[in-house]
Design a protein around this motif. Structure first.
Motif, mmCIF file in Angstrom:
data_model
loop_
_atom_site.group_PDB
_atom_site.id
_atom_site.type_symbol
_atom_site.label_atom_id
_atom_site.label_comp_id
_atom_site.label_asym_id
_atom_site.label_seq_id
_atom_site.Cartn_x
_atom_site.Cartn_y
_atom_site.Cartn_z
ATOM 1 N N LEU A 99 28.651 -28.286 23.104
ATOM 2 C CA LEU A 99 28.172 -26.958 22.715
ATOM 3 C C LEU A 99 26.837 -27.134 22.015
ATOM 4 O O LEU A 99 26.709 -26.994 20.801
ATOM 5 C CB LEU A 99 29.209 -26.273 21.822
ATOM 6 N N ASP A 100 25.829 -27.416 22.819
ATOM 7 C CA ASP A 100 24.577 -27.985 22.336
ATOM 8 C C ASP A 100 23.427 -26.986 22.380
ATOM 9 O O ASP A 100 23.513 -25.953 23.028
ATOM 10 C CB ASP A 100 24.220 -29.191 23.211
ATOM 11 N N PRO A 101 22.326 -27.314 21.709
ATOM 12 C CA PRO A 101 21.134 -26.456 21.766
ATOM 13 C C PRO A 101 20.217 -26.794 22.934
ATOM 14 O O PRO A 101 19.150 -26.188 23.073
ATOM 15 C CB PRO A 101 20.445 -26.762 20.432
ATOM 16 N N HIS A 102 20.615 -27.739 23.776
ATOM 17 C CA HIS A 102 19.734 -28.196 24.844
ATOM 18 C C HIS A 102 19.874 -27.353 26.112
ATOM 19 O O HIS A 102 19.009 -27.395 26.978
ATOM 20 C CB HIS A 102 20.018 -29.666 25.162
ATOM 21 N N ARG A 103 20.956 -26.602 26.227
ATOM 22 C CA ARG A 103 21.123 -25.655 27.325
ATOM 23 C C ARG A 103 20.887 -24.244 26.806
ATOM 24 O O ARG A 103 20.821 -24.014 25.603
ATOM 25 C CB ARG A 103 22.528 -25.764 27.915
ATOM 26 N N SER A 104 20.802 -23.290 27.699
ATOM 27 C CA SER A 104 20.624 -21.916 27.259
ATOM 28 C C SER A 104 21.874 -21.434 26.538
ATOM 29 O O SER A 104 22.992 -21.854 26.847
ATOM 30 C CB SER A 104 20.336 -21.000 28.451
ATOM 31 N N ARG A 105 21.669 -20.547 25.579
ATOM 32 C CA ARG A 105 22.794 -19.975 24.856
ATOM 33 C C ARG A 105 23.756 -19.280 25.820
ATOM 34 O O ARG A 105 24.977 -19.365 25.665
ATOM 35 C CB ARG A 105 22.288 -18.981 23.815
ATOM 36 N N GLU A 106 23.217 -18.606 26.826
ATOM 37 C CA GLU A 106 24.053 -17.889 27.789
ATOM 38 C C GLU A 106 24.969 -18.847 28.540
ATOM 39 O O GLU A 106 26.139 -18.545 28.783
ATOM 40 C CB GLU A 106 23.180 -17.115 28.783
ATOM 41 N N ALA A 107 24.439 -20.020 28.917
ATOM 42 C CA ALA A 107 25.252 -20.987 29.659
ATOM 43 C C ALA A 107 26.396 -21.511 28.808
ATOM 44 O O ALA A 107 27.536 -21.637 29.279
ATOM 45 C CB ALA A 107 24.376 -22.143 30.142
ATOM 46 N N VAL A 108 26.105 -21.815 27.555
ATOM 47 C CA VAL A 108 27.146 -22.352 26.673
ATOM 48 C C VAL A 108 28.202 -21.283 26.386
ATOM 49 O O VAL A 108 29.413 -21.551 26.448
ATOM 50 C CB VAL A 108 26.529 -22.867 25.363
ATOM 51 N N LEU A 109 27.771 -20.065 26.091
ATOM 52 C CA LEU A 109 28.726 -18.997 25.809
ATOM 53 C C LEU A 109 29.555 -18.656 27.037
ATOM 54 O O LEU A 109 30.747 -18.326 26.913
ATOM 55 C CB LEU A 109 27.995 -17.755 25.300
ATOM 56 N N ASP A 110 28.965 -18.776 28.205
ATOM 57 C CA ASP A 110 29.729 -18.540 29.430
ATOM 58 C C ASP A 110 30.828 -19.586 29.590
ATOM 59 O O ASP A 110 31.966 -19.259 29.963
ATOM 60 C CB ASP A 110 28.797 -18.564 30.640
#
Length: 258
Positions: A99-110
Motif C-alpha cells: 500500500l505504497d506511494p509509488h502507485r496512484s492512489r486510485e490503484a491502491v484504493l481499488d
C-alpha cells in the motif's frame, strides 16, 4: 532459569490488576492466512481450547472457499483484510510495501476495495472491515480514504496514532524476524508483555499479540500455550474479540484526521 521463573513476573503483574479489581485486556491477530493448513489447524485448535478469539488477516487475492469451510468449524475466529495480494510494489532497496506511494492512489484504493469485497463476500458475518496492511506499512495519505471505501478500522504494529477511523494495533510480535526467524526468547517476550500491560494500566490500550502461524517453530507454539495457560488461571485477564475493540476505537476516531 526455569519456565516457572520466566513466567512468574507475568503472574505477579496480573495479580496487580486483580488487586485493583481490573482486567488486563489482550487480543490476538495472526497474519497471512490463505488456505487450511496443519499450522492453521494447530492455531485454531489451541485458541479454541482456551476460548481465545483470534483475528486472521487473510490475503484476499490468494484465498477461496476452502478457508471458508475450515473457519465454519471455528466460531472463535474472525477475518480481517490483509491488503490485496501481499505483493511488494516498493522500489528495490526500500522496505517492502504493498500500500505504497509509488502507485496512484486510485490503484491502491481499488485493490483495497476489491479485497474488502472479496473477503466479505466469502466470509459474510465472520469478516470484520478492518485493514491489516502487509508488512504493517501503509502510505499515510491513504488512511483518511479508508472509510470512504468501507473500512471501519486499521491495524498495524506499534503505538496507535489518532486517525479518522478506529486504530487497533498489535504491539507484541512473538517472531524474531531479524535474527533466528523463529520465536523470540520467552523471557524477553514475557517482559515485553508486562511492559505493555503496565502502559495499558494507565492508557487503556490492550496488549495486542501478533503471530504468523505459517512460520511458527515449536518454541512459538510452546510460548502461546503457556501464555494462554497463565492468562486462563486468573479472572484479572480478558481476551477480547476484535469487534469489541473496533466499536471502542470508533469512539476515539477523529473525523478529518489522516
Amino acid at each position: 532459569m526455569t519456565s516457572d521463573q520466566i513466567w512468574q513476573p507475568l503472574v505477579e503483574e496480573l495479580a496487580r490488576w486483580q488487586r485493583a479489581d481490573r482486567k488486563a485486556e489482550f487480543w490476538l491477530r495472526d497474519d497471512d492466512a490463505v488456505d487450511p493448513t496443519p499450522a492453521l489447524d494447530r492455531l485454531l485448535d489451541l485458541t479454541g481450547q482456551f476460548a481465545i478469539p483470534v483475528t486472521l488477516a487473510v490475503i484476499p487475492a490468494l484465498t477461496d472457499g476452502k478457508l471458508v469451510a475450515r473457519l465454519d468449524e471455528a466460531p472463535h475466529a474472525t477475518v480481517a483484510i490483509h491488503g490485496w495480494a501481499h505483493r511488494n510494489h516498493a522500489p528495490e532497496g526500500q522496505k517492502k510495501q504493498e500500500l505504497d506511494p509509488h502507485r496512484s492512489r486510485e490503484a491502491v484504493l481499488d485493490d483495497l476495495a476489491r479485497g474488502l469485497s472479496r473477503i466479505t463476500g466469502l466470509h459474510g458475518a465472520r469478516a470484520v472491515p478492518m485493514l491489516v496492511p502487509p508488512w504493517n506499512r501503509i502510505d499515510a495519505s491513504l488512511i483518511s480514504e479508508l472509510g470512504s471505501i468501507g473500512f471501519a478500522a486499521l491495524s498495524v504494529y506499534g503505538p496507535p496514532k489518532p486517525a479518522s477511523l478506529a486504530v487497533i494495533n498489535s504491539n507484541v510480535d512473538i517472531m524474531d524476524w531479524h535474527g533466528t526467524r523463529g520465536c523470540r526468547d520467552h523471557g524477553i517476550l514475557v517482559q515485553t508483555i508486562i511492559a505493555q500491560s503496565r502502559r495499558a494500566f494507565d492508557d487503556g490500550e490492550p496488549v495486542g499479540l501478533l503471530t504468523h502461524h505459517l512460520v511458527h517453530d515449536e518454541s512459538a507454539w510452546l510460548f502461546l500455550e503457556r501464555l494462554f495457560t497463565v492468562t486462563a488461571r486468573t479472572e484479572a485477564c480478558a481476551w477480547l474479540p476484535i469487534r469489541t475493540l473496533v466499536r471502542r476505537g470508533a469512539g476515539r476516531a477523529i473525523p478529518g484526521k489522516v
